[in-house]
Design a protein around this motif. Structure first.
Motif, PDB file in Angstrom:
ATOM      1  N   THR A  31       0.849  -1.204   0.000  1.00 15.46           N
ATOM      2  CA  THR A  31       0.000   0.000   0.000  1.00 15.46           C
ATOM      3  C   THR A  31       0.881   1.250   0.000  1.00 15.46           C
ATOM      4  OG1 THR A  31      -0.262  -0.414   2.376  1.00 15.46           O
ATOM      5  CG2 THR A  31      -2.139  -0.902   0.958  1.00 15.46           C
ATOM      6  N   PHE A  52      -0.826  13.175   5.042  1.00 15.19           N
ATOM      7  CA  PHE A  52      -0.756  12.144   6.090  1.00 15.19           C
ATOM      8  C   PHE A  52       0.607  11.469   6.042  1.00 15.19           C
ATOM      9  CE2 PHE A  52      -5.334  12.358   5.211  1.00 15.19           C
ATOM     10  CZ  PHE A  52      -5.847  12.489   6.489  1.00 15.19           C
ATOM     11  N   PHE A  86      -0.050  -3.609   4.800  1.00 14.04           N
ATOM     12  CA  PHE A  86      -1.513  -3.656   4.953  1.00 14.04           C
ATOM     13  C   PHE A  86      -1.877  -5.028   5.503  1.00 14.04           C
ATOM     14  CE2 PHE A  86      -5.808  -4.679   3.774  1.00 14.04           C
ATOM     15  CZ  PHE A  86      -6.494  -3.494   3.961  1.00 14.04           C
ATOM     16  N   ARG A  88      -2.907  -2.188   8.617  1.00 12.18           N
ATOM     17  CA  ARG A  88      -2.133  -1.415   9.592  1.00 12.18           C
ATOM     18  C   ARG A  88      -3.007  -0.965  10.750  1.00 12.18           C
ATOM     19  NH1 ARG A  88       2.179   0.517   5.895  1.00 12.18           N
ATOM     20  NH2 ARG A  88       3.732   1.712   7.015  1.00 12.18           N
ATOM     21  N   ARG A 171       6.297   7.872  12.803  1.00 11.22           N
ATOM     22  CA  ARG A 171       5.811   6.617  12.189  1.00 11.22           C
ATOM     23  C   ARG A 171       5.916   5.470  13.181  1.00 11.22           C
ATOM     24  NH1 ARG A 171       9.532   6.713   7.207  1.00 11.22           N
ATOM     25  NH2 ARG A 171       8.712   4.655   6.683  1.00 11.22           N
TER      26      ARG A 171
HETATM   27  P1  AMP Z   1       5.300   2.241   3.964  1.00  8.06           P
HETATM   28  O1  AMP Z   1       5.949   2.374   2.639  1.00  8.06           O
HETATM   29  O2  AMP Z   1       4.564   0.946   4.141  1.00  8.06           O
HETATM   30  O3  AMP Z   1       6.238   2.550   5.101  1.00  8.06           O
HETATM   31  O4  AMP Z   1       4.173   3.371   4.029  1.00  8.06           O
HETATM   32  C1  AMP Z   1       4.499   4.753   3.919  1.00  8.06           C
HETATM   33  C2  AMP Z   1       3.328   5.609   4.397  1.00  8.06           C
HETATM   34  O5  AMP Z   1       2.170   5.353   3.580  1.00  8.06           O
HETATM   35  C3  AMP Z   1       2.863   5.320   5.822  1.00  8.06           C
HETATM   36  O6  AMP Z   1       3.623   6.025   6.798  1.00  8.06           O
HETATM   37  C4  AMP Z   1       1.414   5.805   5.757  1.00  8.06           C
HETATM   38  O7  AMP Z   1       1.333   7.217   5.777  1.00  8.06           O
HETATM   39  C5  AMP Z   1       0.989   5.358   4.366  1.00  8.06           C
HETATM   40  N1  AMP Z   1       0.435   3.969   4.386  1.00  8.06           N
HETATM   41  C6  AMP Z   1       0.970   2.854   3.807  1.00  8.06           C
HETATM   42  N2  AMP Z   1       0.202   1.778   4.027  1.00  8.06           N
HETATM   43  C7  AMP Z   1      -0.850   2.215   4.778  1.00  8.06           C
HETATM   44  C8  AMP Z   1      -1.977   1.579   5.346  1.00  8.06           C
HETATM   45  N3  AMP Z   1      -2.198   0.258   5.207  1.00  8.06           N
HETATM   46  N4  AMP Z   1      -2.856   2.354   6.053  1.00  8.06           N
HETATM   47  C9  AMP Z   1      -2.658   3.674   6.204  1.00  8.06           C
HETATM   48  N5  AMP Z   1      -1.614   4.340   5.701  1.00  8.06           N
HETATM   49  C10 AMP Z   1      -0.703   3.624   4.991  1.00  8.06           C
END
Ligand code: AMP
Length: 215
Positions: A31, A52, A86, A88, A171
């Protein structure tokens, strides 16, 4: 095989996902990658998600659930899939259960990658990603073959906008508050396969991951 990769930011989900999809020949559904692509393309969804992400907060459940639902319906997910980042939140996990029920599918393994917060901060702030092929490096622990150049040959190593120390700490707080409760959610169904990945390189962690999923 249907797998969820769970763990804090920087624990190695993306790196292990890349190794696992090769081993298992299933697609990686990240995601975070989908949201970053939407931000780069400036789609309405990307514009909504950007603030966000930059603040180290979670994008609203409704947005990501819609993305995953669409993705899981694609034919390449039929042999199995790997969810990276996902669910999360418990709300996302409940929606995923409903989605999978309606498709007569179940989760086989929830691979939990565990690393201490201070090690995570060091890992994430040194992380660089190839803008061309997506390969992931660390300036100190896993440097590219030539400085600033990916093994694919492109000089496009970039730091993610949310990989600075302040956002990383937010985070991590978000992870402990909203995502860690998923461990007990899936433990109740005996699906959690924990791997303590602290102080280890990607290949050592991968050996443990394979053992845990019986490969
Ligand atoms: P990641 O690459 O998985 O570290 O995700 C980077 C950012 O994307 C996270 O800090 C969130 O802001 C957003 N994000 C990614 N996956 C999710 C999710 N399943 N639910 C909510 N926000 C997400």
């Amino acid at each position: 095989m249907n797998i969820i990769l769970l763990g804090p930011p920087g624990a190695g989900k993306g790196t292990q996902a890349k190794k696992l999809i090769e081993l298992l020949a299933i697609p990686q559904i990240s995601t975070g990658d989908m949201l970053r692509a939407a931000v780069a393309e400036k789609t309405p969804l990307g514009l909504e998600a950007k603030a966000f992400m930059e603040a180290g907060k979670l994008v609203p459940d409704g947005v990501v659930i819609g993305l995953v639902k669409e993705r899981l319906a694609k034919p390449d997910c039929a042999p199995g899939f790997m969810l990276d980042g996902f669910p999360r939140t418990v709300g996302q996990a409940e929606s995923l259960d409903a989605m999978l029920d309606s498709m007569s599918l179940t989760i086989d393994h929830v691979v939990l990658l565990e690393v201490d917060d201070e090690e995570l901060v060091l890992r994430i702030t040194g992380r660089r990603t190839c803008g061309a092929c997506g390969a992931i490096y660390h300036l100190k622990y896993s440097p590219p073959p030539q400085p600033d150049t990916c093994s694919c040959g492109k000089k496009e190593l970039v730091q993610r906008a949310d990989d600075n120390e302040q956002t990383v700490r937010q985070r991590l707080a978000t992870y402990h508050e909203q995502t860690a409760p998923l461990i007990s959610y899936y433990e109740k169904r005996s699906l959690v396969r924990s791997v303590a990945g602290g102080g280890m390189g990607p290949n050592e962690v991968f050996e443990l991951v394979k053992q845990k999923i019986g490969r």
